[in-house]
Design a protein around this motif. Structure first.
Motif, PDB file in Angstrom:
ATOM      1  N   ALA A 195       4.323  14.987  -6.581  1.00 18.38           N
ATOM      2  CA  ALA A 195       4.918  14.259  -5.451  1.00 18.38           C
ATOM      3  C   ALA A 195       6.205  13.552  -5.852  1.00 18.38           C
ATOM      4  CB  ALA A 195       3.919  13.248  -4.900  1.00 18.38           C
ATOM      5  N   THR A 196       6.329  13.167  -7.130  1.00 13.64           N
ATOM      6  CA  THR A 196       7.540  12.452  -7.559  1.00 13.64           C
ATOM      7  C   THR A 196       8.748  13.380  -7.668  1.00 13.64           C
ATOM      8  OG1 THR A 196       7.004  12.685  -9.933  1.00 13.64           O
ATOM      9  CG2 THR A 196       6.194  10.702  -8.791  1.00 13.64           C
ATOM     10  N   HIS A 197       8.537  14.679  -7.424  1.00 12.93           N
ATOM     11  CA  HIS A 197       9.656  15.623  -7.366  1.00 12.93           C
ATOM     12  C   HIS A 197      10.231  15.712  -5.955  1.00 12.93           C
ATOM     13  CE1 HIS A 197       9.455  17.626 -11.386  1.00 12.93           C
ATOM     14  NE2 HIS A 197       8.201  17.190 -11.345  1.00 12.93           N
ATOM     15  N   LYS A 198       9.562  15.083  -4.998  1.00 10.28           N
ATOM     16  CA  LYS A 198      10.015  15.174  -3.607  1.00 10.28           C
ATOM     17  C   LYS A 198      11.328  14.411  -3.407  1.00 10.28           C
ATOM     18  CE  LYS A 198       5.478  15.724  -1.366  1.00 10.28           C
ATOM     19  NZ  LYS A 198       5.779  17.042  -0.771  1.00 10.28           N
ATOM     20  N   ASP A 199      12.068  14.845  -2.391  1.00  9.98           N
ATOM     21  CA  ASP A 199      13.297  14.158  -2.018  1.00  9.98           C
ATOM     22  C   ASP A 199      12.977  12.771  -1.445  1.00  9.98           C
ATOM     23  OD1 ASP A 199      14.759  16.389  -2.743  1.00  9.98           O
ATOM     24  OD2 ASP A 199      14.751  17.230  -0.710  1.00  9.98           O
ATOM     25  N   HIS A 200      13.969  11.902  -1.509  1.00 10.64           N
ATOM     26  CA  HIS A 200      13.916  10.585  -0.857  1.00 10.64           C
ATOM     27  C   HIS A 200      12.973   9.593  -1.539  1.00 10.64           C
ATOM     28  CE1 HIS A 200      16.163  12.588   2.263  1.00 10.64           C
ATOM     29  NE2 HIS A 200      15.150  13.385   2.554  1.00 10.64           N
ATOM     30  N   LEU A 201      12.642   9.821  -2.814  1.00 13.28           N
ATOM     31  CA  LEU A 201      11.821   8.855  -3.530  1.00 13.28           C
ATOM     32  C   LEU A 201      12.716   7.954  -4.372  1.00 13.28           C
ATOM     33  CD1 LEU A 201       9.052   7.721  -4.323  1.00 13.28           C
ATOM     34  CD2 LEU A 201       8.939   9.444  -6.147  1.00 13.28           C
ATOM     35  N   TRP A 202      12.485   6.635  -4.241  1.00 16.91           N
ATOM     36  CA  TRP A 202      13.277   5.637  -4.944  1.00 16.91           C
ATOM     37  C   TRP A 202      12.390   4.822  -5.872  1.00 16.91           C
ATOM     38  CZ3 TRP A 202      18.569   5.532  -3.840  1.00 16.91           C
ATOM     39  CH2 TRP A 202      18.965   6.275  -2.725  1.00 16.91           C
ATOM     40  N   GLN A 203      13.007   4.330  -6.943  1.00 16.60           N
ATOM     41  CA  GLN A 203      12.276   3.546  -7.948  1.00 16.60           C
ATOM     42  C   GLN A 203      13.028   2.251  -8.245  1.00 16.60           C
ATOM     43  OE1 GLN A 203      10.912   5.728 -11.412  1.00 16.60           O
ATOM     44  NE2 GLN A 203      11.212   3.960 -12.756  1.00 16.60           N
ATOM     45  N   ASN A 204      12.279   1.172  -8.367  1.00 16.66           N
ATOM     46  CA  ASN A 204      12.851  -0.119  -8.731  1.00 16.66           C
ATOM     47  C   ASN A 204      12.150  -0.618  -9.989  1.00 16.66           C
ATOM     48  OD1 ASN A 204      13.179  -3.144  -8.725  1.00 16.66           O
ATOM     49  ND2 ASN A 204      14.415  -2.652  -6.920  1.00 16.66           N
ATOM     50  N   GLY A 205      12.876  -0.702 -11.089  1.00 16.70           N
ATOM     51  CA  GLY A 205      12.288  -1.113 -12.355  1.00 16.70           C
ATOM     52  C   GLY A 205      12.121   0.063 -13.296  1.00 16.70           C
ATOM     53  N   ASP A 206      11.974  -0.254 -14.573  1.00 11.81           N
ATOM     54  CA  ASP A 206      11.849   0.777 -15.610  1.00 11.81           C
ATOM     55  C   ASP A 206      10.422   0.860 -16.125  1.00 11.81           C
ATOM     56  OD1 ASP A 206      14.610   1.287 -15.485  1.00 11.81           O
ATOM     57  OD2 ASP A 206      15.022  -0.383 -16.848  1.00 11.81           O
ATOM     58  N   PHE A 207      10.098   1.990 -16.746  1.00  7.18           N
ATOM     59  CA  PHE A 207       8.751   2.215 -17.263  1.00  7.18           C
ATOM     60  C   PHE A 207       8.438   1.344 -18.478  1.00  7.18           C
ATOM     61  CE2 PHE A 207       9.549   6.354 -15.130  1.00  7.18           C
ATOM     62  CZ  PHE A 207       8.470   6.345 -14.265  1.00  7.18           C
ATOM     63  N   ASP A 208       9.469   0.931 -19.221  1.00  6.60           N
ATOM     64  CA  ASP A 208       9.225   0.218 -20.474  1.00  6.60           C
ATOM     65  C   ASP A 208       9.174  -1.293 -20.310  1.00  6.60           C
ATOM     66  OD1 ASP A 208      11.873  -0.148 -19.886  1.00  6.60           O
ATOM     67  OD2 ASP A 208      12.650   0.538 -21.828  1.00  6.60           O
ATOM     68  N   ARG A 209       9.125  -1.786 -19.065  1.00  6.05           N
ATOM     69  CA  ARG A 209       9.045  -3.221 -18.840  1.00  6.05           C
ATOM     70  C   ARG A 209       7.597  -3.634 -18.589  1.00  6.05           C
ATOM     71  NH1 ARG A 209      14.343  -4.408 -14.934  1.00  6.05           N
ATOM     72  NH2 ARG A 209      15.907  -3.692 -16.453  1.00  6.05           N
ATOM     73  N   PRO A 210       7.275  -4.921 -18.821  1.00  3.42           N
ATOM     74  CA  PRO A 210       5.888  -5.384 -18.622  1.00  3.42           C
ATOM     75  C   PRO A 210       5.377  -5.157 -17.198  1.00  3.42           C
ATOM     76  CG  PRO A 210       7.162  -7.008 -19.840  1.00  3.42           C
ATOM     77  CD  PRO A 210       8.138  -5.982 -19.375  1.00  3.42           C
ATOM     78  N   ASP A 211       6.236  -5.435 -16.203  1.00  2.00           N
ATOM     79  CA  ASP A 211       5.835  -5.196 -14.817  1.00  2.00           C
ATOM     80  C   ASP A 211       6.091  -3.737 -14.472  1.00  2.00           C
ATOM     81  OD1 ASP A 211       5.126  -7.844 -14.409  1.00  2.00           O
ATOM     82  OD2 ASP A 211       7.175  -8.399 -13.814  1.00  2.00           O
ATOM     83  N   PRO A 212       5.115  -3.057 -13.887  1.00  2.00           N
ATOM     84  CA  PRO A 212       5.311  -1.641 -13.564  1.00  2.00           C
ATOM     85  C   PRO A 212       6.392  -1.460 -12.510  1.00  2.00           C
ATOM     86  CG  PRO A 212       3.299  -2.480 -12.541  1.00  2.00           C
ATOM     87  CD  PRO A 212       3.794  -3.555 -13.457  1.00  2.00           C
ATOM     88  N   PRO A 213       7.096  -0.333 -12.537  1.00  4.49           N
ATOM     89  CA  PRO A 213       8.121  -0.087 -11.521  1.00  4.49           C
ATOM     90  C   PRO A 213       7.502   0.059 -10.131  1.00  4.49           C
ATOM     91  CG  PRO A 213       7.708   1.897 -12.811  1.00  4.49           C
ATOM     92  CD  PRO A 213       6.953   0.788 -13.472  1.00  4.49           C
ATOM     93  N   LYS A 214       8.333  -0.141  -9.130  1.00  2.00           N
ATOM     94  CA  LYS A 214       7.893   0.013  -7.748  1.00  2.00           C
ATOM     95  C   LYS A 214       8.561   1.253  -7.168  1.00  2.00           C
ATOM     96  CE  LYS A 214       7.030  -4.912  -7.095  1.00  2.00           C
ATOM     97  NZ  LYS A 214       7.043  -5.160  -8.542  1.00  2.00           N
ATOM     98  N   PHE A 215       7.910   1.839  -6.154  1.00  2.00           N
ATOM     99  CA  PHE A 215       8.383   3.089  -5.575  1.00  2.00           C
ATOM    100  C   PHE A 215       8.444   2.973  -4.056  1.00  2.00           C
ATOM    101  CE2 PHE A 215       6.236   4.010  -9.555  1.00  2.00           C
ATOM    102  CZ  PHE A 215       7.135   4.844 -10.207  1.00  2.00           C
ATOM    103  N   GLN A 216       9.292   3.822  -3.452  1.00  2.00           N
ATOM    104  CA  GLN A 216       9.382   3.856  -2.000  1.00  2.00           C
ATOM    105  C   GLN A 216      10.053   5.157  -1.569  1.00  2.00           C
ATOM    106  OE1 GLN A 216       8.298   1.277   0.129  1.00  2.00           O
ATOM    107  NE2 GLN A 216       8.660   2.719   1.796  1.00  2.00           N
TER     108      GLN A 216
END
Length: 489
Positions: free
Chosen positions: A107-128
């Motif tokens: 599903a993360t290969h689909k168009d129109h997916l956005w991410q806020n934050g990086d994988f290497d930070r303590p708080d997990p990234p957010k998606f929309q």
């Protein structure tokens, strides 16, 4: 008083063992000639693993953490045989943690997916998912997942997603120090996953693929819990509870048409037990409306979330008693290793008339609860791997399910959230239960009984159960025939 002779002692001992065996779950199952052949084979496989474990306990799979035994289980001939066995139904699982995370990776290969934050930070990234770039979140800009993929590579991104949405750890004992810590991580997975999986195209794909994976694991019926989070699309439409259940129903019917030997699906509405009083009133209203619109598909009501930190049943009992008696209860209760109040949810669940008990881990500490479970024929939904991963028990041999097996309690084996611990929909839990919870003497009769129990204690109508048992018997007989052929080769 004189002692008995050795010969008399031997007779008494044999009778003692026989009496114990006759009390065990599955002792009432009679195997035909072909089943006895398969039983001899499966018990050889079981004894081989028991013998290795007895000689070197650290090598006994059920004595180890599930994450540390995954490769060994995969190579086990006993596990491979259980995979092929028709296991009946899953009666305890949660909607967005049944199918593997590979559908989410896709599903993360689909168009129109956005991410806020990086994988290497303590708080997990957010998606929309969104046609246009979302507004900054706490001053942080969103980036398209497609652009991030180009930077770190597809495989690197996919592995980050797999790690993000799994509790798996190479050193799980030290990685998760206490039950509250792992429950915090566990809950955060659901929160992080939600904006991806609740995008309507992904919601539909994930549920349908979950059914495909159940079917491939030789599971033919599903009763699953869901909190019904809002589902959305790119046109800014939000789908409510009735629309979401309609999606579930339509996809279930579509799956049955393309898989005629599949028995079916039912849904249990299960909102979070942390909600305040106003939220709980809303949950009750939703439960009533869903029952009216989908009386044959919506099986009943439950509450989910960590029992130790959640609101106890006593907060809800008065209002639950006012719900329509046509709405059945399937309460989580006793998912705790405390004898300190949380476990009293078991008492409330029973007095409220629950049809099944989710987990029932603490029931063994309550003799009256155990009496009522048998008296009222309330099924305990055992989820052994979940109980270990979420730190209720370290060694499966110490799981209270061993006692329930030994004294013929009404139980089924289920899997809870198998995707989050890299397990199959049901086979891993069946394997662990058969090798780690069951006695050395419990055999194919136990496995057959567990499968039949999953149909008998389901929320299906009498007519549906008749059809379900017919379909399951066909699959079971085919499994016996195929196993005999493979033994002869």
């Amino acid at each position: 008083m004189s002692r008995v002779s050795f010969e008399q002692f031997q007779v008494q001992r044999a009778e003692f063992i026989n009496q114990e065996e006759n009390r065990a779950l599955g002792s009432d199952v009679v195997l035909n000639e072909d089943e006895q052949k398969v039983n001899s084979h499966i018990m050889k496989l079981k004894k081989a693993e028991l013998d290795v474990g007895f000689k070197t306990p650290r090598d006994f799979t059920p004595a180890r953490h599930f994450f540390q035994a995954l490769d060994k289980i995969k190579a086990s001939p006993l596990f491979q045989l259980i995979q092929k066995m028709p296991k009946g139904a899953i009666l305890h699982a949660h909607d967005t943690a049944i199918g593997s995370m590979e559908t989410i990776v896709k599903a993360t290969h689909k168009d129109h997916l956005w991410q806020n934050g990086d994988f290497d930070r303590p708080d997990p990234p957010k998606f929309q998912f969104s046609k246009s770039k979302p507004n900054p979140l706490n001053g942080s800009e969103w980036r398209s997942v497609a652009a991030i993929r180009r930077e770190i590579g597809n495989e690197g991104y996919n592995n980050n997603i797999r790690n993000l949405f799994s509790l798996y750890h190479a050193d799980p004992v030290n990685a998760y120090q206490c039950i509250n810590q792992i429950w915090g991580t566990f809950s955060n997975i659901f929160i992080s996953l939600e904006p991806i999986v609740t995008y309507k195209p992904v919601w539909e794909e994930y549920f349908y693929q979950s059914l495909e994976e159940l079917y491939a694991d030789n599971v033919s019926y599903l009763e699953f819990r869901g909190v019904l989070p809002p589902v959305y699309d790119l046109e800014n439409h939000t789908y409510g509870p009735e629309e979401i259940v309609q999606i579930y129903y339509d996809l279930s019917e579509k799956f049955k048409k393309t898989h005629p030997d599949f028995i079916g699906v039912k849904f249990i509405y299960a909102p979070h037990r942390l909600g305040d009083d106003d939220a709980f009133k809303g949950y009750m209203d939703i439960a009533e409306s869903l029952h009216k619109k989908f009386p044959a598909f919506v099986a009943g009501f439950d509450l989910v979330g960590q029992e130790d930190l959640g609101r106890p049943h006593v907060d809800f009992n008065e209002r639950l008693l006012k719900m329509s008696p046509a709405i059945q209860f399937f309460f989580h209760a006793g998912e705790t290793n405390w004898n300190y109040g949380t476990d009293e949810n078991l008492i409330d669940a029973i007095l409220l008339g629950t049809k099944r008990i989710g987990h029932g881990f603490a029931a063994i500490k309550h003799p009256r609860v155990l009496e009522e479970i048998k008296k009222r024929n309330i099924c305990i939904e055992l989820n052994p791997i979940s109980n270990q991963v979420l730190k209720l028990v370290d060694d499966f041999r110490n799981h209270p399910g061993s006692y329930y097996f030994s004294d013929n309690y009404p139980v089924v084996i289920s899997s809870d959230d198998p995707a989050f611990w890299c397990a199959s929909p049901l086979s891993h839990d069946f394997y662990i239960a058969f090798l780690g919870l069951a006695s050395a003497r419990q055999d194919l009769r136990l496995l057959k009984k567990l499968a039949l129990n999953s149909i008998e204690y389901s929320a299906m109508s009498k007519a549906e159960k008749v059809e379900a048992k017919h379909k399951w018997n066909i699959a079971w007989n085919n499994f016996i025939d195929q196993t005999i052929k493979s033994i002869a080769e």
